[in-house]
Design an enzyme around this catalytic site. Structure first.
Site, short mmCIF file in Angstrom:
data_model
loop_
_atom_site.label_atom_id
_atom_site.label_comp_id
_atom_site.label_asym_id
_atom_site.label_seq_id
_atom_site.Cartn_x
_atom_site.Cartn_y
_atom_site.Cartn_z
N ASP A 61 1.45 5.52 -10.22
CA ASP A 61 1.10 6.11 -8.92
C ASP A 61 2.38 6.23 -8.11
O ASP A 61 3.25 5.36 -8.16
CB ASP A 61 0.02 5.30 -8.19
CG ASP A 61 0.40 3.86 -7.95
OD1 ASP A 61 0.92 3.54 -6.87
OD2 ASP A 61 0.16 3.02 -8.86
N GLU A 153 -5.99 -1.54 2.19
CA GLU A 153 -5.27 -2.77 1.90
C GLU A 153 -5.17 -3.74 3.07
O GLU A 153 -4.90 -4.92 2.87
CB GLU A 153 -3.84 -2.46 1.43
CG GLU A 153 -3.75 -1.49 0.27
CD GLU A 153 -2.31 -1.16 -0.09
OE1 GLU A 153 -1.41 -1.95 0.26
OE2 GLU A 153 -2.09 -0.11 -0.73
#
Length: 257
Positions: A61, A153
Protein backbone atom coordinates in the site's frame (compact mmCIF):
# COMPACT_ATOMS: atom_id res chain seq x y z
CA UNK A 1 8.86 35.99 -60.42
CA UNK A 2 6.03 35.45 -57.96
CA UNK A 3 6.50 37.64 -54.90
CA UNK A 4 6.93 35.83 -51.58
CA UNK A 5 3.90 36.23 -49.41
CA UNK A 6 4.43 37.08 -45.80
CA UNK A 7 2.31 35.03 -43.41
CA UNK A 8 -0.59 36.94 -42.02
CA UNK A 9 -0.70 37.95 -38.36
CA UNK A 10 -3.43 35.37 -37.77
CA UNK A 11 -1.27 32.57 -39.17
CA UNK A 12 1.69 33.69 -37.08
CA UNK A 13 -0.46 33.64 -33.97
CA UNK A 14 -1.73 30.14 -34.79
CA UNK A 15 1.84 28.88 -35.25
CA UNK A 16 2.94 30.43 -31.98
CA UNK A 17 -0.07 28.92 -30.23
CA UNK A 18 0.72 25.45 -31.63
CA UNK A 19 4.34 25.70 -30.49
CA UNK A 20 3.25 26.79 -27.02
CA UNK A 21 0.71 23.97 -26.79
CA UNK A 22 3.30 21.38 -27.82
CA UNK A 23 5.82 22.78 -25.38
CA UNK A 24 3.23 22.79 -22.59
CA UNK A 25 2.19 19.23 -23.36
CA UNK A 26 5.80 18.09 -23.35
CA UNK A 27 6.45 19.83 -20.04
CA UNK A 28 3.32 18.27 -18.53
CA UNK A 29 4.30 14.78 -19.66
CA UNK A 30 7.79 15.25 -18.27
CA UNK A 31 6.63 16.62 -14.92
CA UNK A 32 4.00 13.91 -14.45
CA UNK A 33 6.52 11.22 -15.31
CA UNK A 34 5.40 9.88 -18.68
CA UNK A 35 9.04 9.90 -19.80
CA UNK A 36 10.53 7.54 -17.22
CA UNK A 37 13.72 5.66 -18.05
CA UNK A 38 13.83 2.58 -15.83
CA UNK A 39 17.46 3.34 -14.94
CA UNK A 40 16.28 6.31 -12.87
CA UNK A 41 14.57 4.04 -10.38
CA UNK A 42 16.02 1.97 -7.57
CA UNK A 43 16.43 -1.80 -7.73
CA UNK A 44 16.86 -4.19 -4.79
CA UNK A 45 18.18 -7.72 -4.46
CA UNK A 46 15.09 -8.70 -2.43
CA UNK A 47 12.12 -7.41 -0.47
CA UNK A 48 14.40 -7.34 2.64
CA UNK A 49 11.74 -8.50 5.09
CA UNK A 50 10.59 -11.89 6.35
CA UNK A 51 7.55 -13.00 4.38
CA UNK A 52 4.78 -14.92 6.16
CA UNK A 53 4.48 -18.43 4.77
CA UNK A 54 1.43 -20.04 3.21
CA UNK A 55 0.06 -17.02 1.30
CA UNK A 56 -0.24 -16.92 -2.48
CA UNK A 57 -0.90 -13.21 -3.03
CA UNK A 58 1.31 -10.41 -1.73
CA UNK A 59 0.80 -6.68 -2.15
CA UNK A 60 1.76 -3.19 -1.03
CA UNK A 61 0.00 0.00 0.00
CA UNK A 62 1.34 3.41 -1.04
CA UNK A 63 0.74 7.13 -0.77
CA UNK A 64 2.56 10.39 -1.42
CA UNK A 65 5.15 9.26 1.14
CA UNK A 66 6.54 6.80 -1.41
CA UNK A 67 7.14 9.63 -3.88
CA UNK A 68 7.04 8.99 -7.62
CA UNK A 69 6.75 5.25 -8.24
CA UNK A 70 7.94 3.44 -11.36
CA UNK A 71 5.11 0.91 -11.60
CA UNK A 72 6.55 -1.33 -14.36
CA UNK A 73 9.43 -2.16 -12.00
CA UNK A 74 6.96 -2.92 -9.18
CA UNK A 75 5.12 -5.32 -11.46
CA UNK A 76 8.31 -6.91 -12.78
CA UNK A 77 9.99 -7.64 -9.43
CA UNK A 78 10.09 -11.35 -8.64
CA UNK A 79 11.91 -12.84 -5.64
CA UNK A 80 11.69 -16.63 -5.38
CA UNK A 81 7.94 -17.28 -5.64
CA UNK A 82 6.77 -13.80 -4.51
CA UNK A 83 5.48 -11.06 -6.82
CA UNK A 84 3.47 -7.92 -6.10
CA UNK A 85 -0.08 -9.03 -6.87
CA UNK A 86 -2.04 -5.96 -5.76
CA UNK A 87 -1.65 -2.41 -4.47
CA UNK A 88 -3.79 -0.23 -2.24
CA UNK A 89 -3.36 3.45 -3.10
CA UNK A 90 -4.23 6.38 -0.85
CA UNK A 91 -6.83 8.57 -2.53
CA UNK A 92 -8.24 11.02 0.00
CA UNK A 93 -8.12 12.23 3.59
CA UNK A 94 -10.71 14.15 5.55
CA UNK A 95 -13.03 16.56 3.76
CA UNK A 96 -11.03 18.02 0.91
CA UNK A 97 -7.60 16.47 0.75
CA UNK A 98 -6.56 14.38 -2.25
CA UNK A 99 -3.22 12.58 -2.05
CA UNK A 100 -0.90 14.38 -4.45
CA UNK A 101 0.32 11.11 -6.00
CA UNK A 102 -3.10 9.46 -6.23
CA UNK A 103 -4.07 10.20 -9.81
CA UNK A 104 -0.65 9.24 -11.11
CA UNK A 105 -0.46 6.06 -9.02
CA UNK A 106 -4.04 5.12 -9.91
CA UNK A 107 -3.40 5.38 -13.65
CA UNK A 108 0.08 3.85 -13.66
CA UNK A 109 -0.80 0.84 -11.52
CA UNK A 110 -3.55 -0.09 -13.98
CA UNK A 111 -1.30 0.50 -17.01
CA UNK A 112 1.32 -1.78 -15.48
CA UNK A 113 -1.17 -4.56 -14.76
CA UNK A 114 -1.15 -4.27 -10.96
CA UNK A 115 -4.65 -4.80 -9.48
CA UNK A 116 -5.46 -1.64 -7.55
CA UNK A 117 -7.61 -0.46 -4.68
CA UNK A 118 -8.20 3.06 -3.33
CA UNK A 119 -8.44 4.04 0.33
CA UNK A 120 -9.59 7.02 2.36
CA UNK A 121 -7.80 8.10 5.55
CA UNK A 122 -10.55 8.89 8.05
CA UNK A 123 -10.57 11.89 10.38
CA UNK A 124 -12.93 11.17 13.28
CA UNK A 125 -13.41 14.90 13.90
CA UNK A 126 -15.17 15.36 10.53
CA UNK A 127 -18.48 14.29 9.01
CA UNK A 128 -18.38 10.72 7.75
CA UNK A 129 -20.83 11.47 4.94
CA UNK A 130 -18.85 14.52 3.78
CA UNK A 131 -15.63 12.51 3.82
CA UNK A 132 -17.34 9.81 1.76
CA UNK A 133 -18.36 12.43 -0.79
CA UNK A 134 -14.73 13.56 -1.04
CA UNK A 135 -13.73 9.97 -1.85
CA UNK A 136 -16.57 9.40 -4.30
CA UNK A 137 -15.81 12.65 -6.13
CA UNK A 138 -12.15 11.62 -6.47
CA UNK A 139 -12.23 7.89 -7.21
CA UNK A 140 -13.76 6.22 -10.25
CA UNK A 141 -13.78 2.47 -9.73
CA UNK A 142 -13.74 0.12 -12.72
CA UNK A 143 -14.23 -3.61 -13.23
CA UNK A 144 -11.13 -5.38 -11.95
CA UNK A 145 -10.54 -2.91 -9.12
CA UNK A 146 -10.65 -3.83 -5.44
CA UNK A 147 -13.53 -2.54 -3.28
CA UNK A 148 -13.09 0.89 -1.66
CA UNK A 149 -11.30 1.01 1.70
CA UNK A 150 -11.78 3.11 4.82
CA UNK A 151 -8.62 3.54 6.93
CA UNK A 152 -9.55 4.35 10.55
CA UNK A 153 -6.71 4.45 13.10
CA UNK A 154 -7.27 7.28 15.63
CA UNK A 155 -9.97 8.95 17.71
CA UNK A 156 -8.45 12.44 17.61
CA UNK A 157 -10.15 13.12 20.96
CA UNK A 158 -13.62 12.21 19.67
CA UNK A 159 -15.90 10.01 21.79
CA UNK A 160 -15.86 6.40 20.52
CA UNK A 161 -19.63 6.35 19.93
CA UNK A 162 -19.42 9.50 17.80
CA UNK A 163 -16.51 8.06 15.83
CA UNK A 164 -18.48 4.86 15.17
CA UNK A 165 -21.46 6.90 13.98
CA UNK A 166 -19.35 8.80 11.45
CA UNK A 167 -17.49 5.69 10.30
CA UNK A 168 -20.81 3.97 9.64
CA UNK A 169 -22.02 7.02 7.68
CA UNK A 170 -18.92 6.80 5.47
CA UNK A 171 -19.33 3.07 4.89
CA UNK A 172 -23.02 3.33 4.05
CA UNK A 173 -22.60 6.33 1.73
CA UNK A 174 -19.76 4.67 -0.17
CA UNK A 175 -21.61 1.35 -0.44
CA UNK A 176 -24.63 3.14 -1.93
CA UNK A 177 -22.40 4.93 -4.46
CA UNK A 178 -20.38 1.93 -5.68
CA UNK A 179 -22.84 -0.90 -4.92
CA UNK A 180 -20.18 -2.92 -3.12
CA UNK A 181 -19.44 -3.36 0.58
CA UNK A 182 -16.30 -1.38 1.52
CA UNK A 183 -13.29 -2.88 3.25
CA UNK A 184 -12.42 -1.59 6.71
CA UNK A 185 -8.73 -1.10 7.63
CA UNK A 186 -7.44 -0.70 11.18
CA UNK A 187 -4.93 -1.94 13.73
CA UNK A 188 -5.81 -4.93 15.92
CA UNK A 189 -5.94 -2.99 19.19
CA UNK A 190 -7.95 -0.11 17.75
CA UNK A 191 -10.45 -2.42 16.06
CA UNK A 192 -11.03 -4.51 19.18
CA UNK A 193 -11.23 -1.55 21.55
CA UNK A 194 -13.25 0.97 19.51
CA UNK A 195 -14.96 -0.80 16.57
CA UNK A 196 -15.68 -4.47 17.15
CA UNK A 197 -18.96 -6.31 16.69
CA UNK A 198 -21.04 -3.54 14.98
CA UNK A 199 -18.53 -3.63 12.09
CA UNK A 200 -17.91 -7.37 11.86
CA UNK A 201 -20.05 -7.56 8.71
CA UNK A 202 -17.46 -5.54 6.76
CA UNK A 203 -14.45 -7.22 5.13
CA UNK A 204 -11.40 -6.49 7.27
CA UNK A 205 -7.88 -5.43 6.31
CA UNK A 206 -5.97 -5.66 9.58
CA UNK A 207 -2.55 -4.28 10.55
CA UNK A 208 -0.47 -6.29 13.00
CA UNK A 209 3.33 -6.57 12.98
CA UNK A 210 4.10 -8.88 15.92
CA UNK A 211 3.12 -12.43 14.96
CA UNK A 212 4.80 -14.16 12.06
CA UNK A 213 2.10 -16.23 10.38
CA UNK A 214 -1.21 -14.44 11.02
CA UNK A 215 -2.56 -11.39 12.87
CA UNK A 216 -3.73 -11.70 16.49
CA UNK A 217 -7.44 -11.10 16.02
CA UNK A 218 -10.44 -13.37 16.57
CA UNK A 219 -12.72 -12.23 13.76
CA UNK A 220 -12.19 -13.15 10.12
CA UNK A 221 -10.07 -10.93 7.85
CA UNK A 222 -9.15 -10.84 4.17
CA UNK A 223 -5.99 -8.68 4.07
CA UNK A 224 -3.16 -8.52 6.59
CA UNK A 225 -0.61 -5.70 6.71
CA UNK A 226 2.30 -7.54 8.29
CA UNK A 227 5.30 -5.24 7.76
CA UNK A 228 6.04 -1.58 7.08
CA UNK A 229 9.73 -1.84 6.20
CA UNK A 230 9.77 -3.65 2.85
CA UNK A 231 11.68 -2.70 -0.29
CA UNK A 232 10.25 -2.89 -3.82
CA UNK A 233 11.89 -2.10 -7.15
CA UNK A 234 10.74 1.26 -8.46
CA UNK A 235 10.03 2.68 -4.97
CA UNK A 236 12.81 4.54 -3.17
CA UNK A 237 11.30 4.58 0.35
CA UNK A 238 10.14 1.78 2.62
CA UNK A 239 6.77 0.20 1.80
CA UNK A 240 3.98 -1.50 3.76
CA UNK A 241 3.54 -5.17 2.83
CA UNK A 242 0.29 -7.14 2.88
CA UNK A 243 -1.01 -10.60 2.12
CA UNK A 244 -4.42 -11.75 0.91
CA UNK A 245 -6.13 -14.57 2.77
CA UNK A 246 -7.23 -16.84 -0.04
CA UNK A 247 -6.21 -18.12 -3.44
CA UNK A 248 -6.32 -16.51 -6.86
CA UNK A 249 -9.96 -17.53 -7.39
CA UNK A 250 -10.99 -15.90 -4.11
CA UNK A 251 -9.10 -12.78 -5.11
CA UNK A 252 -10.82 -12.58 -8.52
CA UNK A 253 -14.18 -13.01 -6.81
CA UNK A 254 -13.41 -9.98 -4.64
CA UNK A 255 -12.69 -7.69 -7.59
CA UNK A 256 -15.42 -5.41 -8.97
CA UNK A 257 -17.39 -6.88 -11.84
Amino acid sequence: MTPTRKPSLARLLIRVLIVLLLAGAGAYLWITGWFEPEARFVHYTGFDIDMPQGYMLHGVDVSKHQGKIYWPAVKKMHVQDVRIGFAFIKATEGLGNVDRQFRRNWARAKESGVPRGAYHFFLATKSGKAQAENFIHTVTLEPGDLPPVLDIEQLYGVRPEQMRKEVLAWLQTVEQAYHVKPILYSYVDFYEQYLGTPFDEYPLWIAHYVQEEQPRIKRDWIFWQHNEQGNVDGIESKVDFNVFKGDSTDFRDLLLK
